[in-house]
Design a protein around this motif. Structure first.
Motif, short mmCIF file in Angstrom:
data_model
loop_
_atom_site.label_atom_id
_atom_site.label_comp_id
_atom_site.label_asym_id
_atom_site.label_seq_id
_atom_site.Cartn_x
_atom_site.Cartn_y
_atom_site.Cartn_z
N LEU A 291 -5.30 -0.30 1.51
CA LEU A 291 -5.64 -1.60 2.02
C LEU A 291 -5.82 -1.31 3.42
N LYS B 251 -5.40 -3.43 5.84
CA LYS B 251 -4.21 -3.93 6.71
C LYS B 251 -3.17 -4.64 5.67
N LEU C 40 -2.55 -9.93 7.69
CA LEU C 40 -3.81 -10.43 8.37
C LEU C 40 -3.75 -12.08 8.36
N LEU D 192 -9.85 -8.91 4.06
CA LEU D 192 -8.96 -7.84 3.51
C LEU D 192 -9.86 -6.68 2.51
N VAL E 64 1.29 -7.72 0.88
CA VAL E 64 0.23 -8.09 1.99
C VAL E 64 0.98 -9.46 2.59
N SER F 54 -10.54 -8.02 12.82
CA SER F 54 -11.34 -7.09 11.88
C SER F 54 -12.74 -7.04 11.88
#
Length: 595
Positions: free
Chosen positions: A37, A39, A42, A48, A127, A138
């Protein structure tokens, strides 16, 4: 004693290092399938990136459902393969770009893939989606930029047409000035069910300036098609899907300060469209209406109006104008039965424009009168529906009188009547003769076989063929004794057999490498009686090594298979394709010496 103890410790250390080295090699050959992943936390307005990576190629890849997220791009596929010091390094990645649909804690569940007959799964990962952030941290990827800069749009001329009225669909590709398109290929062409369709060829793709959603774009017309709906109600126009190859600028610069571009591909779809087709009104529909929709002219003409008996004339029933010219029946003229009429010859001159079909269609009748007299061709009617005013219209042709001035006399009353069905038999001389039953017949000529030229030719032919047969036998014996030459010819013939399809596709990168890979696999399948599609390149290498094939030929064969895989995702020149084809011919010829 101390020396002996030190020696023992040295031996144990060597065994330990050897074991660690062997363990490391075993691990290097282990199959891995992982999920990464971008992150784990988020904001609601961030994206993502999810990568599924494996070190061996597999089949039946199944991604998770991505609950709580929406897929905005993917799966995009990337492959990395290389050979270093005789060892192969391989990596294949499926990438998805997701946007969250709500705040909260979510789990990216397992993905599965089949590798080597076994199923491998990734580890689920959690997540957390928080509130939207003011400045999303991002950075947009190359795929993100391509996703925002490409739009395929289907423009429909009419959303509520009549049955059999022309509808034009124009597919336009809008491209942002920030990127450049290098190529494209269709993935799924619409079938246009419940429509009669006619493509309008686009001969030149010329970029034009325009706007999309209020922003400046360039667009190119990729496809035009004219549709004629064949049923009323709501009809769906299936989407057109394309794979677009683009160059996207990055933030990196080259040595001279120029911006570095990255090539990527993106699948775009025009989206399905629905039109509501109105039925033709029943009120005022003529009895002779045959389905013509448009704006037409109608006429009935003859090549001559005065002729002699047994001569012919041409009668033409013609409809011209704009509309569904190929989708209705022309009316038939009512001719007197005393006229001999042949089946009509259909003729059309139709051009298809973006507004529909235009031109003319006609039936040409050949008519031959047998008797002198006057023959009227009555007026006939043609009806059509005009969608511009929503009404039915009818056109009547003029009555035409045909006069036969010379010929045998017939029943003039019947000649003028279309319903007459009797004709007089007119004698024209001695039409019947008696058969002579006392004929004195004899042979015209007698040919004897013995002593003829053909007799001597057949007699001497075997003697003349004996030296020819001896020469042919010696020639075949010399060819059979040339073992090396025969093997080379057989190998070249075998190479041409399996690579014939690939040779036809030279210049077409994708089709060429697909045919080349199939030819290589078919060769091994025929020679080794195995299904090579079920084996990896390592397995094929082991089998060829066991058969005594030289290492250079094995590396060449496996290298060609690698090029076939990489060619789908990397640019290959025509020179490289020619070299790979020649290399494949050489490799098959060399392998055939050992298999």
């Amino acid at each position: 004693m101390q020396v002996l103890k030190g020696y023992i410790l040295f031996i144990l250390g060597m065994f330990l290092l050897t074991g660690l080295h062997s363990y490391a090699q075993d691990n290097a050959e282990e199959i891995t399938f992982t999920m990464n992943l971008s992150k784990e936390e988020l904001g609601l307005n961030e994206r993502l990136r999810v990568d599924f990576t494996m070190n061996k190629d597999g089949d039946n890849f199944k991604p998770p459902q991505f609950e709580g997220f929406k897929v905005v791009m993917g799966p995009s596929q990337s492959i990395s393969s290389s050979w270093v010091n005789g060892k192969r390094s391989f990596s294949k990645t499926y990438t998805y770009i997701l946007v969250p649909t709500a705040r909260g804690n979510f789990t990216i569940n397992q993905a599965t893939i089949d590798i080597g007959g076994q199923t491998y799964k990734t580890t689920p990962k959690k997540v957390e989606v928080t509130a939207a952030v003011d400045k999303p941290n991002s950075q947009k990827t190359v795929d993100d930029v391509a996703d925002e800069s490409l739009h395929l749009v289907a423009e429909v001329s009419k959303g509520n047409p009549y049955l059999n009225e022309a509808v034009t669909v124009i597919y336009k590709l809008y491209v942002s000035p920030n990127i450049s398109v290098t190529n494209y290929r269709p993935l799924d062409n619409p079938t246009y069910n419940n429509f009669w369709s006619q493509d309008i060829p686009v001969t030149k793709h010329t970029a034009q300036n325009g706007t999309y959603q209020g922003k400046p774009y360039r667009f190119v017309v990729l496809k035009r098609v004219v549709l004629y709906p064949q049923k009323s109600g709501k009809l769906d126009i299936e989407p057109l899907s394309l794979e677009i190859f683009v160059d996207v600028p990055t933030n990196r610069r080259d040595f001279f300060g120029g911006r570095i571009y990255t090539q990527t591909s993106k699948t775009v779809s025009a989206g399905s469209r629905t039109i509501n087709v109105k039925p033709l009104p029943e009120a005022g529909k003529p009895a002779n209406f045959s389905g013509a929709v448009g704006d037409f002219d109608f006429s009935v003409t003859t090549s001559k109006t005065q002729l002699n008996a047994s001569e012919s004339l041409q009668a033409k029933v013609e409809v011209s104008g704009k509309g569904n010219l190929k989708l209705f029946q022309l009316p038939e003229p009512e001719l007197p039965s005393s006229l001999e009429v042949y089946d009509p010859e259909y003729d059309e001159d139709i051009r298809t424009y973006s507004t529909g079909m235009e031109g003319k269609v006609a039936n040409n009748y050949t008519i031959v009168p047998s008797f002198r007299g006057k023959y009227p061709i009555p007026s006939i009617s043609f009806s059509y529906f005009n969608p511009s005013n929503g009404k039915y219209e009818s056109i009547n042709s003029d009555e035409i009188n045909i006069e036969v001035v010379e010929g045998p006399a017939g029943n003039t009353d019947n000649a003028a009547s279309p319903s007459a069905n009797k004709q007089l038999v007119v004698p024209t001389g001695e039409q019947f003769h008696f058969i002579n039953i006392n004929a004195n017949l004899g042979p015209i000529g007698v040919n004897h076989f013995f002593g003829s030229r053909l007799f001597f030719i057949l007699l001497l032919a075997p003697l003349l063929l004996i030296p020819v047969a001896i020469l042919v036998f010696k020639k075949r014996e010399a060819i059979a004794s040339d073992v090396i030459g025969n093997r080379i010819k057989q190998a070249n013939k075998l190479a041409r057999k399996y690579l014939s399809t690939a040779k036809k596709e030279l210049g077409n990168k994708e089709a060429f490498y697909v045919a080349l890979e199939k030819g290589l696999h078919n060769y091994l399948k025929a020679k080794l009686h195995i299904e090579t599609s079920e084996f990896s390149k390592d397995k094929i290498t082991d089998i060829l090594f066991e058969k005594g094939v030289e290492k250079s030929d094995i590396e060449g064969f496996v290298g060609l298979l690698t090029n076939c895989e990489m060619a789908r995702y990397s640019p290959f020149s025509n020179v490289q394709m020619q070299q790979d084809y020649e290399k494949a011919s050489e490799v098959i010829s060399n392998l055939d010496k050992h298999l």
